[in-house]
Write an enzyme that holds these catalytic residues in place. Sequence first.
Site, PDB file in Angstrom:
ATOM      1  N   GLY A  12       0.784  -1.243   0.000  1.00  0.00           N
ATOM      2  CA  GLY A  12       0.000   0.000   0.000  1.00  0.00           C
ATOM      3  C   GLY A  12       0.809   1.282   0.000  1.00  0.00           C
ATOM      4  O   GLY A  12       0.300   2.341   0.382  1.00  0.00           O
ATOM      5  N   SER A  13       2.067   1.234  -0.470  1.00  0.00           N
ATOM      6  CA  SER A  13       2.856   2.477  -0.437  1.00  0.00           C
ATOM      7  C   SER A  13       2.345   3.490  -1.458  1.00  0.00           C
ATOM      8  O   SER A  13       2.404   4.701  -1.202  1.00  0.00           O
ATOM      9  CB  SER A  13       4.349   2.191  -0.639  1.00  0.00           C
ATOM     10  N   ASN A  14       1.826   3.043  -2.589  1.00  0.00           N
ATOM     11  CA  ASN A  14       1.254   3.996  -3.554  1.00  0.00           C
ATOM     12  C   ASN A  14      -0.045   4.599  -3.026  1.00  0.00           C
ATOM     13  O   ASN A  14      -0.307   5.786  -3.223  1.00  0.00           O
ATOM     14  CB  ASN A  14       1.043   3.337  -4.915  1.00  0.00           C
ATOM     15  N   MET A  90      -3.656  -7.018  -7.171  1.00  0.00           N
ATOM     16  CA  MET A  90      -3.129  -8.167  -7.906  1.00  0.00           C
ATOM     17  C   MET A  90      -4.235  -9.057  -8.462  1.00  0.00           C
ATOM     18  O   MET A  90      -4.182 -10.281  -8.353  1.00  0.00           O
ATOM     19  CB  MET A  90      -2.195  -8.987  -6.993  1.00  0.00           C
ATOM     20  N   ARG A  91      -5.258  -8.438  -9.048  1.00  0.00           N
ATOM     21  CA  ARG A  91      -6.326  -9.198  -9.680  1.00  0.00           C
ATOM     22  C   ARG A  91      -6.534  -8.629 -11.083  1.00  0.00           C
ATOM     23  O   ARG A  91      -6.407  -7.412 -11.279  1.00  0.00           O
ATOM     24  CB  ARG A  91      -7.649  -9.035  -8.914  1.00  0.00           C
ATOM     25  N   ILE A  93      -8.663  -7.207 -13.979  1.00  0.00           N
ATOM     26  CA  ILE A  93      -9.934  -6.474 -14.012  1.00  0.00           C
ATOM     27  C   ILE A  93     -10.738  -7.012 -15.206  1.00  0.00           C
ATOM     28  O   ILE A  93     -10.297  -6.913 -16.353  1.00  0.00           O
ATOM     29  CB  ILE A  93      -9.659  -4.955 -14.183  1.00  0.00           C
ATOM     30  N   ASN A 107      -4.129   2.716 -13.342  1.00  0.00           N
ATOM     31  CA  ASN A 107      -3.186   1.766 -12.750  1.00  0.00           C
ATOM     32  C   ASN A 107      -1.786   2.341 -12.843  1.00  0.00           C
ATOM     33  O   ASN A 107      -1.510   3.170 -13.713  1.00  0.00           O
ATOM     34  CB  ASN A 107      -3.246   0.437 -13.522  1.00  0.00           C
ATOM     35  N   HIS A 109       2.205   1.004 -13.221  1.00  0.00           N
ATOM     36  CA  HIS A 109       2.988  -0.182 -13.549  1.00  0.00           C
ATOM     37  C   HIS A 109       4.474   0.183 -13.486  1.00  0.00           C
ATOM     38  O   HIS A 109       4.866   1.217 -14.023  1.00  0.00           O
ATOM     39  CB  HIS A 109       2.609  -0.676 -14.950  1.00  0.00           C
TER      40      HIS A 109
HETATM   41  C1  GRF Z   1       4.055  -1.124  -7.283  1.00  0.00           C
HETATM   42  O1  GRF Z   1       5.356  -1.392  -7.732  1.00  0.00           O
HETATM   43  C2  GRF Z   1       3.122  -0.871  -8.441  1.00  0.00           C
HETATM   44  O2  GRF Z   1       3.760  -0.272  -9.531  1.00  0.00           O
HETATM   45  C3  GRF Z   1       2.695  -2.269  -8.817  1.00  0.00           C
HETATM   46  O3  GRF Z   1       2.569  -2.948  -7.599  1.00  0.00           O
HETATM   47  C4  GRF Z   1       3.431  -2.338  -6.625  1.00  0.00           C
HETATM   48  C5  GRF Z   1       2.546  -1.978  -5.465  1.00  0.00           C
HETATM   49  O4  GRF Z   1       3.272  -1.473  -4.372  1.00  0.00           O
HETATM   50  N1  GRF Z   1       1.479  -2.228  -9.607  1.00  0.00           N
HETATM   51  P1  GRF Z   1       2.512  -0.790  -3.171  1.00  0.00           P
HETATM   52  O5  GRF Z   1       1.513  -1.820  -2.624  1.00  0.00           O
HETATM   53  O6  GRF Z   1       1.805   0.438  -3.688  1.00  0.00           O
HETATM   54  O7  GRF Z   1       3.568  -0.455  -2.162  1.00  0.00           O
END
Ligand code: GRF
Length: 201
Positions: A12-14, A90-91, A93, A107, A109
């Site tokens: 969940g860092s993003n 991680m699913r 869509i 999203n 990536h």
């Molecule tokens: C990130 O590297 C994002 O680009 C990818 O999954 C990772 C998620 O990291 N889709 P976080 O859970 O947001 O830390």
Amino acid sequence: MSDLAVLLSGRGSNFLAIHEAIEQEKLDARIAVVVSNRPEAPGLSKAVERGLTSHAIDHRKFESRERHEEAVIEAITRSGAEWVVLAGYMRIIGAEFVERFRNRIVNIHPSLLPSFPGLDAQKQAFEHGVEISGATVHLVDEGLDAGPIVAQRAVSVRGARSGDEVAARILPVEHELYPEAIQRLLTREWRVEGRRILWSA
Ligand code: GRF
């Protein structure tokens, strides 16, 4: 002000970067709901700690991918969110989900798409020996990491000794790029033409 639904499966860092950008008024939005398909996701606890409406919708408890997705769509709809932000979700869509929120699902990536779509993009980049990789924010369509590109930022991965090191160089750039790209989508005029986004001046 736009309402966002954030979907995540892990760290969940993003999500946190987006939340902070909102608090710092760099992103003019609200997080209406956070949904995780994994009850144990650290990102979900972080959402609860921050007092956000949060739901664990465990895909393992549904008889099919479709039924699980229906429950996720329902939670988003109930929250009133008009945008869906995938943050390490991680699913896959499904087509109905894409149709329901056409051009309203984003999203991030960890590569410069269209290079290295799919899982372990940073490891793919490392194994390919590229010197430059980066991050891409894109709209989600029916393809895998294939929708129209909203924003990209390059990162030097020269000299990196592992896929993990590539990931560590890209992640801070993701945290800058994702809120910026969402803000751009929310505040600029644009439309999708073919594979690309056309931004009005
Ligand atoms: C990130 O590297 C994002 O680009 C990818 O999954 C990772 C998620 O990291 N889709 P976080 O859970 O947001 O830390």
